[in-house]
Design an enzyme around this catalytic site. Structure first.
Site, short mmCIF file in Angstrom:
data_model
loop_
_atom_site.label_atom_id
_atom_site.label_comp_id
_atom_site.label_asym_id
_atom_site.label_seq_id
_atom_site.Cartn_x
_atom_site.Cartn_y
_atom_site.Cartn_z
N ARG A 21 49.32 74.70 22.92
CA ARG A 21 50.27 75.01 23.40
C ARG A 21 51.54 74.37 22.78
O ARG A 21 52.12 74.80 21.62
CB ARG A 21 50.41 74.92 24.79
CG ARG A 21 51.58 75.74 25.35
CD ARG A 21 53.03 75.45 25.20
NE ARG A 21 53.30 74.07 26.03
CZ ARG A 21 54.14 73.30 25.93
NH1 ARG A 21 55.17 73.37 25.24
NH2 ARG A 21 54.26 71.83 26.61
N ASP A 22 51.65 73.19 22.90
CA ASP A 22 52.66 72.45 22.38
C ASP A 22 52.63 72.24 20.78
O ASP A 22 53.55 72.03 20.12
CB ASP A 22 52.84 71.19 22.93
CG ASP A 22 54.30 70.49 22.84
OD1 ASP A 22 55.14 71.01 22.26
OD2 ASP A 22 54.39 69.13 22.93
N HIS A 216 56.17 61.60 21.37
CA HIS A 216 56.26 61.83 20.04
C HIS A 216 56.48 60.63 18.97
O HIS A 216 56.96 59.63 19.41
CB HIS A 216 57.38 62.64 19.82
CG HIS A 216 57.33 64.17 20.46
ND1 HIS A 216 57.25 65.50 19.66
CD2 HIS A 216 56.97 64.63 21.58
CE1 HIS A 216 57.00 66.58 20.33
NE2 HIS A 216 56.84 65.76 21.62
N CYS A 247 59.04 69.96 18.33
CA CYS A 247 59.79 70.73 19.19
C CYS A 247 60.60 71.77 18.66
O CYS A 247 61.38 71.37 17.73
CB CYS A 247 60.50 70.08 20.28
SG CYS A 247 61.66 70.77 21.27
N ASN A 256 53.50 65.39 18.01
CA ASN A 256 53.11 64.79 19.32
C ASN A 256 52.17 63.46 18.88
O ASN A 256 51.67 63.62 17.80
CB ASN A 256 52.24 65.74 20.19
CG ASN A 256 53.16 66.51 20.87
OD1 ASN A 256 54.07 66.29 21.64
ND2 ASN A 256 52.99 67.83 20.31
#
Length: 310
Positions: A21-22, A216, A247, A256
């Site tokens: 997802r991220d 991060h 992001c 990340n």
């Protein structure tokens, strides 16, 4: 590797994998749903037991995850694995419920500027939007995670006061969320700052058993900050396989914390994760091939063919 423990660390850490997802939401390459399903399945095969799979945000804003319904329809579910999904609002919740989601996450901001850029709302307006989502989800027996972003710094507002973070975090948890993830979205935090923030959060009545950390590595501090969080009593750490993702609304945010780098450190400390590092490295190398670029994870690089450590 010979494990050498440090005092004050937990015996086991739960890794909350956010790569599908991220990680993928910030990649230029839009992958087919079948590739994403294989990615999630391979992560589960490597021993990860919580894998945030996709987001039900409007495709206009995050086109990389526009295939959420297709992905969940393709994805085989492994026993004992949790597959939370991110939902931004009630419409997103409706979509998630229609596909049988049992665990969701909401994503808030500790700062006004990021709330407006990410959600097009003030902090108060975004919390008002989340309240019915949490109410409905809990009424239907869903587990709900709350993310609070920009907890250490904001690219537009600078350093974020601890009391500001505590206020937003407390309001989100008071809605009925089960878990709170503290996100250093632009990677500016350092260990002392992390320790002070966790102490303030726990002083506000949110126990470390309900906390997760999400770092991060913009300034190379993610592992140091993670160690500080573990020493403060946190046992849930967000990480992204291969170090995928930044992001999309904060251009200064790099990837990340890489799951492989985290597992290497925890293995060396004798902290259990249940993750097979070699299998995870293989998965991240496979994904890097699909994305057409090398993985930024130091451990993936070190354990790949041709390196001295492989």
């Amino acid at each position: 590797m010979m494990a050498t423990a440090l005092p004050g660390l937990p015996e086991r850490v739960t890794i909350y994998e956010v790569g599908p997802r991220d990680g993928l939401q910030n990649e230029d390459t839009v992958l087919p749903a079948g590739v994403k399903a294989e990615f999630v399945t391979r992560l589960a095969g490597a021993g990860l037991r919580t894998i945030e799979t996709t987001s039900f945000v409007h495709p206009k804003w995050v086109p990389q995850l526009a295939d959420a319904e297709e992905l969940l329809g393709l994805l085989p579910r492994s026993p004992g694995v949790r597959y939370p999904v991110l939902v931004p609002n009630e419409r997103g919740l409706d979509r998630a419920l229609a596909l049988g989601a049992t665990e969701i996450a909401i994503f808030g901001s500790a700062t006004e500027t990021f709330a407006r850029r990410n959600l097009n709302r003030t902090v108060d307006e975004s919390l008002a939007m989340f309240a019915p989502v949490v109410d409905r989800a809990r009424a239907q027996g869903l587990w709900v995670r709350a993310y609070v972003s920009m907890v250490c710094g904001d690219p537009w507002e600078g350093e974020v006061p601890v009391e500001q973070v505590v206020s937003v975090a407390s309001r989100m948890m008071d809605m009925g969320c089960s878990q709170l993830s503290l996100g250093d979205t632009i990677g500016v935090g350092t260990p002392g700052q992390v320790t002070a923030l966790i102490r303030a959060i726990t002083d506000a009545g949110i126990g470390t058993d309900r906390l997760a950390v999400h770092f991060h590595d913009t300034y190379g501090q993610a592992l140091a900050n993670t160690l500080a969080a573990l020493q403060a009593g946190v046992t849930i750490v967000d990480a992204s396989a291969g170090g995928l993702g930044g992001c999309p609304y904060a251009e200064s945010a790099t990837g990340n914390l890489a799951t492989e780098d985290l597992v290497w450190m925890l293995d060396g400390l004798g902290v259990e994760t249940g993750v097979d590092l070699r299998e995870l490295v293989s998965t991240s190398r496979w994904m890097a091939g699909r994305l057409g670029r090398p993985s930024p994870s130091r451990v993936v690089q070190a354990l790949s063919p041709g390196s001295e450590q492989s």
